[in-house]
Design a protein around this motif. Sequence first.
Motif, PDB file in Angstrom:
ATOM      1  N   GLU A  51      -0.401  -7.181  15.076  1.00 24.48           N
ATOM      2  CA  GLU A  51      -0.931  -5.983  15.742  1.00 24.48           C
ATOM      3  C   GLU A  51      -1.304  -4.908  14.737  1.00 24.48           C
ATOM      4  N   LEU A  52      -0.546  -4.804  13.651  1.00 23.39           N
ATOM      5  CA  LEU A  52      -0.882  -3.840  12.608  1.00 23.39           C
ATOM      6  C   LEU A  52      -2.234  -4.179  11.996  1.00 23.39           C
TER       7      LEU A  52
ATOM      8  N   VAL B  94       3.440  -2.337   4.632  1.00 16.16           N
ATOM      9  CA  VAL B  94       2.349  -1.396   4.379  1.00 16.16           C
ATOM     10  C   VAL B  94       1.047  -2.160   4.231  1.00 16.16           C
ATOM     11  N   VAL B  95      -0.049  -1.473   4.538  1.00 15.13           N
ATOM     12  CA  VAL B  95      -1.390  -2.027   4.347  1.00 15.13           C
ATOM     13  C   VAL B  95      -1.834  -1.662   2.945  1.00 15.13           C
ATOM     14  N   ASN B  96      -2.024  -2.652   2.095  1.00 10.21           N
ATOM     15  CA  ASN B  96      -2.348  -2.402   0.695  1.00 10.21           C
ATOM     16  C   ASN B  96      -3.849  -2.253   0.466  1.00 10.21           C
ATOM     17  N   GLU B  97      -4.642  -3.179   1.021  1.00  7.72           N
ATOM     18  CA  GLU B  97      -6.088  -3.149   0.848  1.00  7.72           C
ATOM     19  C   GLU B  97      -6.741  -3.866   2.024  1.00  7.72           C
ATOM     20  N   THR B  98      -8.073  -3.791   2.054  1.00  7.03           N
ATOM     21  CA  THR B  98      -8.855  -4.585   3.004  1.00  7.03           C
ATOM     22  C   THR B  98     -10.029  -5.213   2.262  1.00  7.03           C
ATOM     23  N   ASN B  99     -10.612  -6.239   2.860  1.00  2.00           N
ATOM     24  CA  ASN B  99     -11.754  -6.914   2.246  1.00  2.00           C
ATOM     25  C   ASN B  99     -12.740  -7.309   3.339  1.00  2.00           C
ATOM     26  N   ALA B 100     -13.940  -6.718   3.298  1.00  2.00           N
ATOM     27  CA  ALA B 100     -14.969  -7.032   4.283  1.00  2.00           C
ATOM     28  C   ALA B 100     -15.856  -8.186   3.831  1.00  2.00           C
ATOM     29  N   ARG B 101     -15.523  -8.774   2.678  1.00  2.00           N
ATOM     30  CA  ARG B 101     -16.183 -10.005   2.222  1.00  2.00           C
ATOM     31  C   ARG B 101     -15.081 -11.012   1.881  1.00  2.00           C
TER      32      ARG B 101
ATOM     33  N   ARG C 105     -14.806  -1.496   0.474  1.00  2.00           N
ATOM     34  CA  ARG C 105     -14.779  -1.464  -0.990  1.00  2.00           C
ATOM     35  C   ARG C 105     -14.140  -0.187  -1.516  1.00  2.00           C
ATOM     36  N   ASN C 106     -14.260   0.916  -0.784  1.00  2.00           N
ATOM     37  CA  ASN C 106     -13.712   2.194  -1.221  1.00  2.00           C
ATOM     38  C   ASN C 106     -12.241   2.254  -0.810  1.00  2.00           C
ATOM     39  N   LYS C 107     -11.361   1.832  -1.723  1.00  2.00           N
ATOM     40  CA  LYS C 107      -9.940   1.710  -1.392  1.00  2.00           C
ATOM     41  C   LYS C 107      -9.343   3.044  -0.936  1.00  2.00           C
ATOM     42  N   ALA C 108      -9.714   4.127  -1.618  1.00  2.00           N
ATOM     43  CA  ALA C 108      -9.166   5.437  -1.260  1.00  2.00           C
ATOM     44  C   ALA C 108      -9.621   5.849   0.134  1.00  2.00           C
ATOM     45  N   ASP C 109     -10.867   5.594   0.440  1.00  2.00           N
ATOM     46  CA  ASP C 109     -11.400   5.891   1.774  1.00  2.00           C
ATOM     47  C   ASP C 109     -10.590   5.152   2.835  1.00  2.00           C
ATOM     48  N   VAL C 110     -10.372   3.864   2.608  1.00  2.00           N
ATOM     49  CA  VAL C 110      -9.616   3.046   3.564  1.00  2.00           C
ATOM     50  C   VAL C 110      -8.204   3.593   3.756  1.00  2.00           C
ATOM     51  N   LEU C 111      -7.509   3.854   2.660  1.00  2.00           N
ATOM     52  CA  LEU C 111      -6.129   4.329   2.769  1.00  2.00           C
ATOM     53  C   LEU C 111      -6.052   5.679   3.459  1.00  2.00           C
ATOM     54  N   ALA C 112      -7.008   6.559   3.184  1.00  2.00           N
ATOM     55  CA  ALA C 112      -7.017   7.877   3.830  1.00  2.00           C
ATOM     56  C   ALA C 112      -7.243   7.737   5.337  1.00  2.00           C
ATOM     57  N   ARG C 113      -8.170   6.880   5.721  1.00  2.00           N
ATOM     58  CA  ARG C 113      -8.437   6.667   7.154  1.00  2.00           C
ATOM     59  C   ARG C 113      -7.213   6.092   7.867  1.00  2.00           C
ATOM     60  N   LEU C 114      -6.596   5.101   7.226  1.00  2.00           N
ATOM     61  CA  LEU C 114      -5.441   4.462   7.854  1.00  2.00           C
ATOM     62  C   LEU C 114      -4.269   5.427   7.951  1.00  2.00           C
ATOM     63  N   ASP C 115      -4.067   6.228   6.915  1.00  2.00           N
ATOM     64  CA  ASP C 115      -2.976   7.202   6.946  1.00  2.00           C
ATOM     65  C   ASP C 115      -3.190   8.224   8.063  1.00  2.00           C
ATOM     66  N   ARG C 116      -4.420   8.683   8.215  1.00  2.00           N
ATOM     67  CA  ARG C 116      -4.722   9.633   9.287  1.00  2.00           C
ATOM     68  C   ARG C 116      -4.484   9.012  10.656  1.00  2.00           C
ATOM     69  N   ALA C 117      -4.689   7.700  10.756  1.00  2.00           N
ATOM     70  CA  ALA C 117      -4.483   7.002  12.027  1.00  2.00           C
ATOM     71  C   ALA C 117      -3.008   6.671  12.271  1.00  2.00           C
ATOM     72  N   GLY C 118      -2.149   7.052  11.333  1.00  2.00           N
ATOM     73  CA  GLY C 118      -0.719   6.799  11.500  1.00  2.00           C
ATOM     74  C   GLY C 118      -0.284   5.407  11.120  1.00  2.00           C
ATOM     75  N   LEU C 119      -1.110   4.687  10.360  1.00  2.00           N
ATOM     76  CA  LEU C 119      -0.751   3.337   9.934  1.00  2.00           C
ATOM     77  C   LEU C 119      -0.104   3.393   8.549  1.00  2.00           C
ATOM     78  N   PRO C 120       0.863   2.520   8.278  1.00  2.00           N
ATOM     79  CA  PRO C 120       1.626   2.600   7.027  1.00  2.00           C
ATOM     80  C   PRO C 120       0.819   2.122   5.822  1.00  2.00           C
ATOM     81  N   VAL C 121       0.785   2.926   4.776  1.00  2.00           N
ATOM     82  CA  VAL C 121       0.102   2.589   3.527  1.00  2.00           C
ATOM     83  C   VAL C 121       0.993   2.973   2.357  1.00  2.00           C
ATOM     84  N   PRO C 122       0.774   2.405   1.172  1.00  2.00           N
ATOM     85  CA  PRO C 122       1.576   2.801   0.015  1.00  2.00           C
ATOM     86  C   PRO C 122       1.311   4.262  -0.348  1.00  2.00           C
ATOM     87  N   ARG C 123       2.310   4.914  -0.910  1.00  2.00           N
ATOM     88  CA  ARG C 123       2.110   6.260  -1.423  1.00  2.00           C
ATOM     89  C   ARG C 123       1.067   6.197  -2.528  1.00  2.00           C
ATOM     90  N   THR C 124       0.007   7.009  -2.408  1.00  2.00           N
ATOM     91  CA  THR C 124      -1.152   6.884  -3.298  1.00  2.00           C
ATOM     92  C   THR C 124      -1.709   8.247  -3.647  1.00  2.00           C
TER      93      THR C 124
END
Length: 291
Positions: A229-230, A255-262, A84-103
């Motif tokens: 794989e991404l 790029v990975v835009n968002e995720t949804n755990a529901r 649910r925390n979009k910023a948290d998700v994008l920060a984690r993915l960016d640190r892992a080297g996965l592509p995300v939108p500039r935010t």
Amino acid sequence: MIDLAVANDQETFQRMRDPLAERGVRAHHVPVSERVVPLGDPPWSPDEFSAGFVYPGRMMEGGVADALLDVAWLNDRDAVLTSRNKADVLARLDRAGLPVPRTEYVSNDVSESELTAVFDRFEPPVVVKPNSTTRGVGVAKAHDLDSFLGICDYLSLVHDYRATDDRSFLVQEFLPGATDYRVMVLEGEYAGAVERRLPDDAVSSGQWKHNVHRGAEATGVDLPEPWRELAESVARTLEIPFVGVDLLVTGEAVVVNETNARPTIDEETKYEPDFYDRLAAAIRSRARAGD
């Protein structure tokens, strides 16, 4: 037979009930919100269900359900909160080297000068997105500074209410012409994908958000292996067992835009042939873990 507690009775429950029953999992709607629950005489007993599907979307109601049902969830509270925390998700993915939108992440209150500086760091238009809403609620596009500051003003007014828990929002680059995919990953492995596309008349009228709840159509697609794989990497990084991963594709860039755990489950034909076999197995695994 395993008895599965499901907090929501909308599309997902209706679609998965029969396929799961054929595989030894009996799904029950267990409403935990918009009702009265006598805590001393609850409508369910702790041994009535073997597992839970996904943790309820409302955290307070979810806590009550946890206490009364005493089940292991396929996606637990931590998984839902993480996604649910979009910023948290994008920060984690960016640190892992996965592509995300500039935010850029904005936590109210901030000054107009700071907001102006944020806007100036992007090539307009920009996307303004509340940090913790779903289904595209509150997402807007600003083509100029005045429009951007106006949207931020509205968010500040909403955030002024003491009951508003999340006072943050995102400012993101806009990716014109991007193709939108929802990729399902179950227990770390690709389970299927749909392309979400707006009808031509909606595009002509200026609509741009691809949420199905806003009129987009979801069509099953055969996703290329690198994109699969991404999505799997996203699920592993976030440690969410059952997750929808939203990809935006422009040309060769993904790029990975968002995720949804529901995530909403679509028609069975839009997923891998063994999707429900794997889902039933994952639920049985949670049931054993809860014993």
